[in-house]
Write a protein that holds these residues in place. Structure first.
Motif: not given
Length: 287
Positions: A230, A233, A252, A255, A277, A280, A284
């Motif tokens: 990830y 990415w 991801y 993860l 989610r 995250l 990112i």
């Protein structure tokens, strides 16, 4: 992680500053109404792990382990759960009452859930061609994940068959019969072209060397590549896989789902998957 004690958890590794585990766990604890729960980050290398574990008191629920600690942890805990022993990797340490340290593996769960989320149609056991790229500890978890989905004869593409012992030991423990194929061979290229599920466990640099092979292929959207990387990415391989017509699952996903299982183990509550989610993805995007 009860409401009275066990309120501490953390991710350990070396280096570890890049880890997104704190983002995931802190979002989960907030959503679960556990504001006093703490999730930290500690740079710990292999020689330091055993000593670090001795410092943990009853307020600790567990630890997330990243590289290079997943193998050495097998020797530093009191009990190793069967799945972690089979794949040869501990990515989760559970701190039990009385100080008992249990080594577990949630990477396999994370991969299974990522595959279920990403695959247009479910794996149909022996009729599904599953290919794993790489031969290390994560590849061993991929063997276990495919086995759980009913794919018991995966093809494993490795640079050196003589260095695939980790995968072979894991497969033997789980009744899976992998076929080892040398990367760069015509056979490996043909398998990538035909595969319904590909799990890439190689770092970005190795991914770049594989991308030109995929550039010459015409893939179907039902052919799914799951890349466990990830950081940085998307790496070159999934970028080219998508351009060649296949479908791609972002790195991801594994993860995310392995962290969800850790949250359940640490707190005894179901993880708020969509909250984690969203946190995250925001992290990112920000990086």
């Amino acid at each position: 992680m009860s409401d009275r004690t066990h309120r501490h958890a953390a991710v350990l590794g070396h280096p570890v500053a890049h880890s997104l585990s704190p983002v995931l766990h802190r979002a989960a604890y907030h959503a679960l109404g556990l504001p006093d729960s703490q999730y930290g980050l500690h740079d710990v290398d292999e020689p330091e792990l055993e000593a670090f574990l001795t410092t943990l008191g009853p307020e600790w629920a567990g630890l997330s382990l990243t590289m290079p600690l997943k193998q050495v942890a097998l020797r530093c805990v009191d009990v190793v759960e069967p799945l972690a022993e089979a794949v040869g990797a501990v990515n989760t340490v559970l701190l039990q009452p009385g100080g008992l340290k249990v080594g577990a593996n949630t990477d396999v769960y994370g991969l299974v859930q990522a595959l279920r989320e990403a695959t247009p149609r479910p794996a149909s056991g022996g009729h599904t061609l599953g290919v794993i790229v790489g031969g290390g500890a994560t590849a061993a978890s991929a063997v276990a994940a495919l086995g759980e989905l009913g794919v018991h004869r995966p093809r494993v593409l490795v640079r050196s068959i003589g260095r695939a012992g980790t995968v072979l030991r894991a497969a033997a423990s789980m009744g899976v019969e992998p076929e080892l194929v040398t990367l760069g061979s015509d056979r490996a290229t043909g398998l990538l072209r035909e595969a319904e599920i590909v799990i890439s466990t190689v770092p970005g640099g190795a991914s770049a060397t594989l991308a030109p092979l995929v550039a010459e292929m015409s893939l179907d959207p039902a052919q799914v590549l799951v890349d466990v990387v990830y950081e940085g990415w998307p790496t070159p391989l999934p970028t080219q896989w998508l351009a060649s017509g296949g479908s791609v699952a972002p790195g991801y996903l594994m993860l995310l789902h392995q962290a969800c299982e850790q949250v359940r183990l640490f707190t005894g509550r179901q993880a708020p998957v969509e909250v984690m989610r969203a946190a995250l993805l925001a992290a990112i995007a920000g990086s």
